[in-house]
Design an enzyme around this catalytic site. Sequence first.
Site, PDB file in Angstrom:
ATOM      1  N   ASP A  22       0.842  -1.200   0.000  1.00 42.77           N
ATOM      2  CA  ASP A  22       0.000   0.000   0.000  1.00 42.77           C
ATOM      3  C   ASP A  22       0.877   1.249   0.000  1.00 42.77           C
ATOM      4  O   ASP A  22       0.812   2.085   0.893  1.00 42.77           O
ATOM      5  CB  ASP A  22      -0.929  -0.017   1.209  1.00 42.77           C
ATOM      6  CG  ASP A  22      -1.884  -1.194   1.160  1.00 42.77           C
ATOM      7  OD1 ASP A  22      -3.075  -0.980   0.941  1.00 42.77           O
ATOM      8  OD2 ASP A  22      -1.426  -2.353   1.310  1.00 42.77           O
ATOM      9  N   ASP A  26      -1.536  -2.355  -4.297  1.00 39.29           N
ATOM     10  CA  ASP A  26      -1.798  -0.926  -4.113  1.00 39.29           C
ATOM     11  C   ASP A  26      -0.521  -0.123  -4.318  1.00 39.29           C
ATOM     12  O   ASP A  26       0.189   0.216  -3.363  1.00 39.29           O
ATOM     13  CB  ASP A  26      -2.422  -0.638  -2.755  1.00 39.29           C
ATOM     14  CG  ASP A  26      -3.902  -0.998  -2.712  1.00 39.29           C
ATOM     15  OD1 ASP A  26      -4.437  -1.455  -3.749  1.00 39.29           O
ATOM     16  OD2 ASP A  26      -4.528  -0.834  -1.654  1.00 39.29           O
ATOM     17  N   TYR A  47      -2.116   4.395  -6.132  1.00 37.66           N
ATOM     18  CA  TYR A  47      -3.344   5.039  -5.658  1.00 37.66           C
ATOM     19  C   TYR A  47      -3.849   6.057  -6.675  1.00 37.66           C
ATOM     20  O   TYR A  47      -4.381   7.109  -6.323  1.00 37.66           O
ATOM     21  CB  TYR A  47      -3.129   5.703  -4.296  1.00 37.66           C
ATOM     22  CG  TYR A  47      -3.155   4.701  -3.157  1.00 37.66           C
ATOM     23  CD1 TYR A  47      -4.279   4.544  -2.358  1.00 37.66           C
ATOM     24  CD2 TYR A  47      -2.051   3.900  -2.903  1.00 37.66           C
ATOM     25  CE1 TYR A  47      -4.305   3.617  -1.331  1.00 37.66           C
ATOM     26  CE2 TYR A  47      -2.069   2.968  -1.880  1.00 37.66           C
ATOM     27  CZ  TYR A  47      -3.198   2.826  -1.094  1.00 37.66           C
ATOM     28  OH  TYR A  47      -3.216   1.902  -0.084  1.00 37.66           O
ATOM     29  N   ASN A  55      -6.718  -3.586  -4.679  1.00 39.37           N
ATOM     30  CA  ASN A  55      -8.017  -3.056  -5.094  1.00 39.37           C
ATOM     31  C   ASN A  55      -7.899  -1.711  -5.792  1.00 39.37           C
ATOM     32  O   ASN A  55      -8.729  -1.367  -6.647  1.00 39.37           O
ATOM     33  CB  ASN A  55      -8.952  -2.940  -3.885  1.00 39.37           C
ATOM     34  CG  ASN A  55      -8.360  -2.119  -2.759  1.00 39.37           C
ATOM     35  OD1 ASN A  55      -7.304  -2.459  -2.222  1.00 39.37           O
ATOM     36  ND2 ASN A  55      -9.024  -1.034  -2.389  1.00 39.37           N
ATOM     37  N   HIS A  83      -2.987  -9.503  -1.712  1.00 38.65           N
ATOM     38  CA  HIS A  83      -3.333  -8.173  -1.194  1.00 38.65           C
ATOM     39  C   HIS A  83      -4.240  -8.225   0.038  1.00 38.65           C
ATOM     40  O   HIS A  83      -3.887  -7.698   1.093  1.00 38.65           O
ATOM     41  CB  HIS A  83      -3.988  -7.325  -2.273  1.00 38.65           C
ATOM     42  CG  HIS A  83      -4.188  -5.899  -1.846  1.00 38.65           C
ATOM     43  ND1 HIS A  83      -3.133  -5.064  -1.523  1.00 38.65           N
ATOM     44  CD2 HIS A  83      -5.315  -5.153  -1.651  1.00 38.65           C
ATOM     45  CE1 HIS A  83      -3.584  -3.877  -1.162  1.00 38.65           C
ATOM     46  NE2 HIS A  83      -4.915  -3.905  -1.220  1.00 38.65           N
ATOM     47  N   HIS A 121     -11.404  -3.625   6.994  1.00 40.87           N
ATOM     48  CA  HIS A 121     -11.406  -4.698   5.985  1.00 40.87           C
ATOM     49  C   HIS A 121     -11.568  -6.078   6.607  1.00 40.87           C
ATOM     50  O   HIS A 121     -11.077  -7.076   6.079  1.00 40.87           O
ATOM     51  CB  HIS A 121     -10.122  -4.646   5.143  1.00 40.87           C
ATOM     52  CG  HIS A 121      -9.895  -3.342   4.457  1.00 40.87           C
ATOM     53  ND1 HIS A 121     -10.771  -2.840   3.525  1.00 40.87           N
ATOM     54  CD2 HIS A 121      -8.885  -2.432   4.574  1.00 40.87           C
ATOM     55  CE1 HIS A 121     -10.326  -1.672   3.084  1.00 40.87           C
ATOM     56  NE2 HIS A 121      -9.196  -1.401   3.707  1.00 40.87           N
ATOM     57  N   HIS A 127      -3.417  -4.140   2.140  1.00 35.96           N
ATOM     58  CA  HIS A 127      -4.831  -3.755   2.237  1.00 35.96           C
ATOM     59  C   HIS A 127      -5.171  -3.068   3.555  1.00 35.96           C
ATOM     60  O   HIS A 127      -5.757  -1.977   3.543  1.00 35.96           O
ATOM     61  CB  HIS A 127      -5.711  -4.979   2.019  1.00 35.96           C
ATOM     62  CG  HIS A 127      -7.113  -4.649   1.614  1.00 35.96           C
ATOM     63  ND1 HIS A 127      -7.427  -3.623   0.745  1.00 35.96           N
ATOM     64  CD2 HIS A 127      -8.303  -5.238   1.946  1.00 35.96           C
ATOM     65  CE1 HIS A 127      -8.726  -3.577   0.555  1.00 35.96           C
ATOM     66  NE2 HIS A 127      -9.286  -4.544   1.275  1.00 35.96           N
ATOM     67  N   VAL A 128      -4.863  -3.683   4.675  1.00 38.10           N
ATOM     68  CA  VAL A 128      -5.090  -3.050   5.980  1.00 38.10           C
ATOM     69  C   VAL A 128      -3.890  -2.153   6.273  1.00 38.10           C
ATOM     70  O   VAL A 128      -2.751  -2.615   6.281  1.00 38.10           O
ATOM     71  CB  VAL A 128      -5.249  -4.103   7.091  1.00 38.10           C
ATOM     72  CG1 VAL A 128      -5.425  -3.426   8.446  1.00 38.10           C
ATOM     73  CG2 VAL A 128      -6.443  -5.002   6.789  1.00 38.10           C
ATOM     74  N   HIS A 129      -4.137  -0.889   6.556  1.00 39.94           N
ATOM     75  CA  HIS A 129      -3.067   0.098   6.674  1.00 39.94           C
ATOM     76  C   HIS A 129      -2.447   0.099   8.070  1.00 39.94           C
ATOM     77  O   HIS A 129      -2.553   1.061   8.832  1.00 39.94           O
ATOM     78  CB  HIS A 129      -3.589   1.486   6.310  1.00 39.94           C
ATOM     79  CG  HIS A 129      -4.071   1.573   4.900  1.00 39.94           C
ATOM     80  ND1 HIS A 129      -4.829   2.627   4.430  1.00 39.94           N
ATOM     81  CD2 HIS A 129      -3.904   0.739   3.843  1.00 39.94           C
ATOM     82  CE1 HIS A 129      -5.116   2.437   3.153  1.00 39.94           C
ATOM     83  NE2 HIS A 129      -4.563   1.284   2.784  1.00 39.94           N
TER      84      HIS A 129
END
Length: 446
Positions: A153, A180, A183, A213, A297, A307, A334-336
Site C-alpha cells: 500500500d 496498491d 493510488y 483493489n 493483497h 477490511h 490492504h489493511v493500513h
Amino acid sequence: MEKLQFIVLTLVTILSIFSDQILVQSQVSLEYVRPPPRRIITTPHDRPEAHPQQVHISLVGKDHMRVSWVTTDKNAPSTVEYGKLPGKYDMSMTGEHTTYRYFFYKSGKIHHVKIGPLEPGMTYYYCCGGAEKEFSFKTPPSKFPIEFAVAGDLGQTEWTASTLLHINKTDYDVLLLPGDLSYADTQQPLWDTFGRFVEPYASRRPWMVTQGNHEVEAFPIIHAHPFVAYNSRWIMPSDESGSSSNLYYSFDVAGVHIIMLGSYTDFDANSAQYKWLQADLAKVNRQKTPWLVVLLHAPWYNTNTAHQGEGESMRTAMEHLFYNARVDIVFAGHVHSYERFTRVYNNEANPCGPVYVTIGDGGNREGLAMMFQKPSPPISLFHEASFGHGRLRIQNLTHAHWSWHRNDDQDSTVRDDVWLESLSSTAKCKGTAGDQRQFKPIGDEL
C-alpha cells in the site's frame, strides 16, 4: 463548582477513551504518537520527450531482467544498451512497446525490454532508448544470504518518501510489494507521477509486485476492463511461470520460490488461478528452493477492524494448498497497519502452517487503520498502526530473520523481529511441494 467538576470529569473521560484507542489497541510505546497522513507528491516530468521516465526493473527467469519505461515521444526506440562498466555498453536488446487509453487519457509509449543472460550479484549499467542518461542495477545473488524489502500500500505521499528512504539506507536485493501501488484510482496522470516518484529506487533493484483493489479501475459498461493501467505498465513474469494472467505468477531467486496471487480475480477451485497455483506448487522442489513465500493483497488473517473478513472467501478456497505445500510465510497488504501472526492453519495455531504478516503501511494517502480487536486473539503476536516497511533476510537453507521497521521521522526503528525456520527443514513438517504424499495434514492431530 459541581458544574466545573462535571466538565473536568467529562474531559478526563474523553481523553481516557482517546488514549485507550491510541495506545492500548495497538502494541506501541507510550512515548510514540502515530502520524497522520501526509500530502501527495506529484513528481513533474522535466525531461525531453525522447528521454526515459518511470524506469523500473523486474526479474524474468533465473538470469534475465525486464527494463520498463515510458516516453512521450512515440518514435523513441524500445532498446536497452547495457554493460558492466559505466558508459561502456557492449550488449544491446530490443523489446516491445504498448500504449493504452482510459477515457480521455492516452498514455505515453510504454517500453518493455528483456535483457540477459546476466550474472548473479553483478552491477550493470544501462541506458534506455538511446538516451544519454545512465542507470544501474545490481542482480540478486544466486545463493544465500538474500534480503527482501517488503512494503505494501505504497502510494506517493511524504510518508511513502520516508519509507523508501529508510528502505534505501540499507542494501537489499529485491523489493516485494503486495498490492496498491500508485493510488491513481482512475486518475491516470497519477500513474505517471508514481512512476517518476519511485524511479530512483525501482530502476536500481528489481521490484516484484502484485495488484490491489486500487489497481482495478473498472466501471460497469463504460469501462468494463479492469487493470488496464497496471497490466500495461507493470508486466511481471507470468509467461515464464506458466500463468495466463499478469495478475498471478511465480519466480525463483536464490533458494526462494515466491508466488504472487491476485485477490481481485477468480480464485475458487474451478478458476484458472486456483488450477495454476496447484500446478505451480506441485513443481516446487524444496531441495533447490527450501523457502516458499506467498504475497497477496487482502489478508486472510486480520484482527484490525478495517477490511475485516475481506480475504475470507479466498482463504477458504486456497488455504489447504498453502498448508499442504508448507508455505513458510504469507505477506498481505490492504489493511493500513502492521500485524504478525504465529504459524496458523484454519484459524488455529499450527506449527506447520505459514506465518501471516500484514504490511499495508507503506505510506498511502488514506492514513492508518488504528482500531484492533480487544482482546487480541492469541494467534496475533504483534500489531501496530504505523507507517514502515519490512525486511526478510534469508540467511541459509534453514533460517531467516524477519524485522519490521517503523518510520520515526529521520530514523527507522525496529519494532518487531523474529527468527524463522523453514518448514522444509522442520522435522515435524518436512516434505517437498512436489510430493504431496509427504504432507499428511496434522491439524486434526493437534
